[in-house]
Design a protein around this motif. Sequence first.
Motif: not given
Length: 327
Positions: A1-2, A21-22, A25, A113, A300, A323
């Motif tokens: 997740m971001l 970044g990723d 979760k 997220e 972002t 999101t």
Amino acid sequence: MLAATAVSQSASDPLAGLVLGDVPKPEPRPGWSLVRVVASSLNMHDVWTLRGVGHPAERLPIILGCDAAGYDENGNEVLVHPVIADPNAGRGDETLDPGRALLSEQHDGAFAEYLSVPTRNLIPKPSWLSFDEAACLPVAWGTAYRMLFTQAGVRAGDRVLVQGAGGGVASAAIKLCVAAGAVVYATSRSPDKCEEALSWGARAAVATGERLPERVDVVIETVGEATWSHSLKSLRPGGTIVIAGATSGTNPPADLGRVFYLQQRILGSTGCTRSELVSLLKLMDATGLRPVIDRTLPLTEIHKGIQLMLDGRLTGKLIIRPTDSPR
Ligand SMILES: NC(=O)c1ccc[n+]([C@@H]2O[C@H](COP(=O)([O-])OP(=O)(O)OC[C@H]3O[C@@H](n4cnc5c(N)ncnc54)[C@H](OP(=O)(O)O)[C@@H]3O)[C@@H](O)[C@H]2O)c1
């Protein structure tokens, strides 16, 4: 997740330590719930962590973000009480638990997220409140609510000075005071923010440090060094200053003579209890009060959002959305 993760700290360049970044979760955990974050909001607390104030480097990396509204695992709309603590350890008040932690201090925060929090910290989101509005409340509005009503006991007719009108906590305090029938005076470095404060119902809004039309019963302080002397001088004998922050510095002259001679009361305040957050929702339902939202940015653009806060260009709250979900 971001996610937006604090990986290092710098007093002079706080944004350098924030990485987008990723990340994995959160794993399921007994007694905890997974929240799909729809909206979060920025607080000065995020900046302090990146500057290394009040957050030991050993606790990095950590996902930032203290406020969250979203969906729990069962699809219910929720907001998150951000104080992770044991009420019993605080004599019934979780903000007094010596082991308490605000979201993003010991557990990953809401600029992501998904978020994992103790199930006790979930509060049903009323349908009349949007996700963006709900994401403004837990830290800034909850703190202002406790300062005004639990600590200072503000009542209709009281005179209240709110320093630094444009801030997240300060804008909440102004609106809550007006809703409670108090007479509000505000200060700000910015003429535009003074105008905003008047539009929220303040009786007068003056430049930082300027003399008020009368002495006040209560001062709501989150600015610190830049306004402390003005706060002491603006308070009537026996009045109360409630302080929850010191953005401009923590060590102004104490002016002890004034404090004891005028019998001024100085009270610290931090966060709010789950029950105070629920009471805040009831007050908003009854009065139709809603938070001041400066703007909404996608996760972002988190670096841009923090820069706006550092530059003092925000009025009220800045929303961060991981999101593009409905508001
Ligand atoms: N104890 C707690 O639980 C708690 C909870 C929330 C916040 N806080 C603390 O309270 C403070 C405010 O937080 P926030 O999230 O509301 O931040 P914010 O939205 O950035 O607000 C800070 C406000 O302080 C004023 N200010 C800043 N520097 C100033 C200066 N040099 N001179 C005069 N005014 C100045 C600004 O008002 P103008 O631009 O209108 O002049 C600004 O709007 C922070 O220090 C934060 O850590 C504590």
